[in-house]
Motif scaffolding. Structure first.
Motif, PDB file in Angstrom:
ATOM      1  N   LEU A  16      -0.332  -7.382   7.317  1.00 42.78           N
ATOM      2  CA  LEU A  16      -0.860  -6.017   7.187  1.00 42.78           C
ATOM      3  C   LEU A  16      -0.175  -5.261   6.057  1.00 42.78           C
ATOM      4  O   LEU A  16      -0.815  -4.503   5.321  1.00 42.78           O
ATOM      5  CB  LEU A  16      -0.718  -5.267   8.507  1.00 42.78           C
ATOM      6  CG  LEU A  16      -1.654  -5.747   9.619  1.00 42.78           C
ATOM      7  CD1 LEU A  16      -1.259  -5.134  10.952  1.00 42.78           C
ATOM      8  CD2 LEU A  16      -3.099  -5.427   9.278  1.00 42.78           C
ATOM      9  N   PHE A  17       1.138  -5.466   5.891  1.00 42.19           N
ATOM     10  CA  PHE A  17       1.863  -4.803   4.807  1.00 42.19           C
ATOM     11  C   PHE A  17       1.342  -5.266   3.444  1.00 42.19           C
ATOM     12  O   PHE A  17       1.113  -4.448   2.553  1.00 42.19           O
ATOM     13  CB  PHE A  17       3.363  -5.062   4.930  1.00 42.19           C
ATOM     14  CG  PHE A  17       4.156  -4.428   3.827  1.00 42.19           C
ATOM     15  CD1 PHE A  17       4.305  -3.054   3.754  1.00 42.19           C
ATOM     16  CD2 PHE A  17       4.737  -5.208   2.836  1.00 42.19           C
ATOM     17  CE1 PHE A  17       5.028  -2.462   2.720  1.00 42.19           C
ATOM     18  CE2 PHE A  17       5.464  -4.630   1.810  1.00 42.19           C
ATOM     19  CZ  PHE A  17       5.607  -3.258   1.754  1.00 42.19           C
ATOM     20  N   VAL A  18       1.132  -6.556   3.286  1.00 42.81           N
ATOM     21  CA  VAL A  18       0.608  -7.074   2.016  1.00 42.81           C
ATOM     22  C   VAL A  18      -0.786  -6.520   1.751  1.00 42.81           C
ATOM     23  O   VAL A  18      -1.092  -6.087   0.630  1.00 42.81           O
ATOM     24  CB  VAL A  18       0.605  -8.626   2.017  1.00 42.81           C
ATOM     25  CG1 VAL A  18      -0.196  -9.181   0.859  1.00 42.81           C
ATOM     26  CG2 VAL A  18       2.031  -9.148   1.980  1.00 42.81           C
ATOM     27  N   ILE A  19      -1.628  -6.487   2.777  1.00 41.69           N
ATOM     28  CA  ILE A  19      -2.992  -5.969   2.620  1.00 41.69           C
ATOM     29  C   ILE A  19      -2.972  -4.513   2.171  1.00 41.69           C
ATOM     30  O   ILE A  19      -3.656  -4.128   1.221  1.00 41.69           O
ATOM     31  CB  ILE A  19      -3.786  -6.126   3.936  1.00 41.69           C
ATOM     32  CG1 ILE A  19      -4.094  -7.601   4.193  1.00 41.69           C
ATOM     33  CG2 ILE A  19      -5.067  -5.291   3.913  1.00 41.69           C
ATOM     34  CD1 ILE A  19      -4.600  -7.892   5.603  1.00 41.69           C
ATOM     35  N   PRO A  69       3.245   8.797   1.199  1.00 42.50           N
ATOM     36  CA  PRO A  69       3.532   8.143   2.483  1.00 42.50           C
ATOM     37  C   PRO A  69       2.882   8.838   3.679  1.00 42.50           C
ATOM     38  O   PRO A  69       2.449   8.174   4.614  1.00 42.50           O
ATOM     39  CB  PRO A  69       5.055   8.158   2.590  1.00 42.50           C
ATOM     40  CG  PRO A  69       5.524   9.149   1.604  1.00 42.50           C
ATOM     41  CD  PRO A  69       4.469   9.265   0.556  1.00 42.50           C
ATOM     42  N   LEU A  70       2.772  10.168   3.631  1.00 43.04           N
ATOM     43  CA  LEU A  70       2.152  10.883   4.746  1.00 43.04           C
ATOM     44  C   LEU A  70       0.663  10.558   4.876  1.00 43.04           C
ATOM     45  O   LEU A  70       0.122  10.588   5.978  1.00 43.04           O
ATOM     46  CB  LEU A  70       2.354  12.387   4.597  1.00 43.04           C
ATOM     47  CG  LEU A  70       3.794  12.877   4.734  1.00 43.04           C
ATOM     48  CD1 LEU A  70       3.861  14.385   4.564  1.00 43.04           C
ATOM     49  CD2 LEU A  70       4.387  12.457   6.071  1.00 43.04           C
ATOM     50  N   SER A  71       0.021  10.214   3.779  1.00 43.97           N
ATOM     51  CA  SER A  71      -1.413   9.901   3.838  1.00 43.97           C
ATOM     52  C   SER A  71      -1.684   8.656   4.668  1.00 43.97           C
ATOM     53  O   SER A  71      -2.772   8.499   5.208  1.00 43.97           O
ATOM     54  CB  SER A  71      -1.977   9.717   2.426  1.00 43.97           C
ATOM     55  OG  SER A  71      -1.544   8.491   1.859  1.00 43.97           O
ATOM     56  N   PHE A  72      -0.704   7.783   4.814  1.00 44.10           N
ATOM     57  CA  PHE A  72      -0.892   6.561   5.587  1.00 44.10           C
ATOM     58  C   PHE A  72      -0.898   6.826   7.089  1.00 44.10           C
ATOM     59  O   PHE A  72      -1.217   5.944   7.874  1.00 44.10           O
ATOM     60  CB  PHE A  72       0.185   5.531   5.233  1.00 44.10           C
ATOM     61  CG  PHE A  72      -0.038   4.927   3.879  1.00 44.10           C
ATOM     62  CD1 PHE A  72      -0.825   3.799   3.729  1.00 44.10           C
ATOM     63  CD2 PHE A  72       0.514   5.500   2.746  1.00 44.10           C
ATOM     64  CE1 PHE A  72      -1.041   3.247   2.474  1.00 44.10           C
ATOM     65  CE2 PHE A  72       0.310   4.959   1.495  1.00 44.10           C
ATOM     66  CZ  PHE A  72      -0.478   3.828   1.361  1.00 44.10           C
ATOM     67  N   ARG A  94       8.270   6.886  -9.022  1.00 44.12           N
ATOM     68  CA  ARG A  94       8.091   7.722  -7.832  1.00 44.12           C
ATOM     69  C   ARG A  94       7.030   7.127  -6.903  1.00 44.12           C
ATOM     70  O   ARG A  94       7.161   7.173  -5.691  1.00 44.12           O
ATOM     71  CB  ARG A  94       7.687   9.140  -8.212  1.00 44.12           C
ATOM     72  CG  ARG A  94       8.771   9.896  -8.924  1.00 44.12           C
ATOM     73  CD  ARG A  94       8.288  11.303  -9.266  1.00 44.12           C
ATOM     74  NE  ARG A  94       9.241  12.004 -10.085  1.00 44.12           N
ATOM     75  CZ  ARG A  94      10.189  12.793  -9.604  1.00 44.12           C
ATOM     76  NH1 ARG A  94      10.298  12.951  -8.311  1.00 44.12           N
ATOM     77  NH2 ARG A  94      11.015  13.403 -10.410  1.00 44.12           N
ATOM     78  N   TYR A  95       5.966   6.582  -7.479  1.00 44.28           N
ATOM     79  CA  TYR A  95       4.854   6.089  -6.676  1.00 44.28           C
ATOM     80  C   TYR A  95       5.225   4.849  -5.870  1.00 44.28           C
ATOM     81  O   TYR A  95       4.919   4.773  -4.673  1.00 44.28           O
ATOM     82  CB  TYR A  95       3.636   5.790  -7.560  1.00 44.28           C
ATOM     83  CG  TYR A  95       2.477   5.238  -6.764  1.00 44.28           C
ATOM     84  CD1 TYR A  95       1.731   6.074  -5.937  1.00 44.28           C
ATOM     85  CD2 TYR A  95       2.166   3.886  -6.796  1.00 44.28           C
ATOM     86  CE1 TYR A  95       0.696   5.579  -5.179  1.00 44.28           C
ATOM     87  CE2 TYR A  95       1.126   3.380  -6.039  1.00 44.28           C
ATOM     88  CZ  TYR A  95       0.396   4.231  -5.235  1.00 44.28           C
ATOM     89  OH  TYR A  95      -0.628   3.733  -4.466  1.00 44.28           O
ATOM     90  N   LEU A  96       5.857   3.878  -6.490  1.00 44.99           N
ATOM     91  CA  LEU A  96       6.140   2.618  -5.791  1.00 44.99           C
ATOM     92  C   LEU A  96       7.031   2.797  -4.556  1.00 44.99           C
ATOM     93  O   LEU A  96       6.711   2.242  -3.492  1.00 44.99           O
ATOM     94  CB  LEU A  96       6.714   1.588  -6.753  1.00 44.99           C
ATOM     95  CG  LEU A  96       5.698   1.008  -7.738  1.00 44.99           C
ATOM     96  CD1 LEU A  96       6.370   0.049  -8.703  1.00 44.99           C
ATOM     97  CD2 LEU A  96       4.556   0.316  -7.011  1.00 44.99           C
ATOM     98  N   PRO A  97       8.117   3.572  -4.617  1.00 45.90           N
ATOM     99  CA  PRO A  97       8.868   3.786  -3.368  1.00 45.90           C
ATOM    100  C   PRO A  97       8.046   4.534  -2.314  1.00 45.90           C
ATOM    101  O   PRO A  97       8.113   4.208  -1.127  1.00 45.90           O
ATOM    102  CB  PRO A  97      10.073   4.626  -3.811  1.00 45.90           C
ATOM    103  CG  PRO A  97      10.215   4.368  -5.267  1.00 45.90           C
ATOM    104  CD  PRO A  97       8.821   4.127  -5.779  1.00 45.90           C
ATOM    105  N   ALA A  98       7.250   5.517  -2.755  1.00 50.23           N
ATOM    106  CA  ALA A  98       6.441   6.288  -1.801  1.00 50.23           C
ATOM    107  C   ALA A  98       5.380   5.410  -1.142  1.00 50.23           C
ATOM    108  O   ALA A  98       5.178   5.482   0.075  1.00 50.23           O
ATOM    109  CB  ALA A  98       5.783   7.473  -2.511  1.00 50.23           C
ATOM    110  N   VAL A 101       7.021   3.009   1.416  1.00 50.65           N
ATOM    111  CA  VAL A 101       7.331   3.679   2.689  1.00 50.65           C
ATOM    112  C   VAL A 101       6.039   3.881   3.486  1.00 50.65           C
ATOM    113  O   VAL A 101       5.986   3.593   4.687  1.00 50.65           O
ATOM    114  CB  VAL A 101       8.057   5.022   2.454  1.00 50.65           C
ATOM    115  CG1 VAL A 101       8.124   5.850   3.729  1.00 50.65           C
ATOM    116  CG2 VAL A 101       9.445   4.776   1.903  1.00 50.65           C
ATOM    117  N   GLY A 102       5.002   4.373   2.818  1.00 46.12           N
ATOM    118  CA  GLY A 102       3.719   4.567   3.502  1.00 46.12           C
ATOM    119  C   GLY A 102       3.138   3.267   4.019  1.00 46.12           C
ATOM    120  O   GLY A 102       2.625   3.206   5.137  1.00 46.12           O
TER     121      GLY A 102
END
Length: 130
Positions: A16-19, A69-72, A94-98, A101-102
């Motif tokens: 699921l994480f990869v998807i 991350p909150l959007s997830f 900034r995007y890749l860490p966010a 986490v999401g």
């Protein structure tokens, strides 16, 4: 979803994480491409290149990272947020860490509560159809 739910938890979580990472990052890059590769009317191009849009891009790049991350944790908003992150050129630093986490939150949510919900729906459906 049945194949994933039949797997041991670490494999289901990992799948699921990869998807979600593939989907979210593809959407981000579509947003980046829409800004730079699409044909725009003269009026739209003037707005996208104007000082207001440049300011919005700077603000989004700096503070919009919290929205990723909150959007997830929502339904139906992830795509818009990831696309807009790309469209406003949120820096990858900034995007890749966010998004990571999401994605971890999303995979955790769907590999636990989501799988139980999916199994409940499948059980109800099989009871109705038989």
């Amino acid at each position: 979803m049945d194949r994933i739910s039949e797997q041991p938890y670490p494999i289901a979580f990992g799948a699921l994480f990869v998807i979600v990472m593939l989907r979210a990052n593809a959407t981000y890059w579509l947003g980046r491409g829409a800004l730079s590769g699409g044909r725009l009317s003269r009026r739209a191009a003037r707005h996208l290149d104007g000082r207001h849009m440049q300011r919005a891009q700077r603000l989004s790049a700096r503070y919009g990272v919290i929205a990723v991350p909150l959007s997830f944790l929502t339904v139906g908003v992830q795509t818009a947020i990831n696309f807009s992150a790309g469209f406003t050129r949120m820096p990858l630093t900034r995007y890749l860490p966010a998004v990571t986490v999401g994605g971890l939150m999303w995979a955790l949510l769907y590999s636990t509560v989501g799988m139980v919900g999916w199994a409940a729906i499948a059980t109800l459906w099989s009871g109705i159809t038989s």
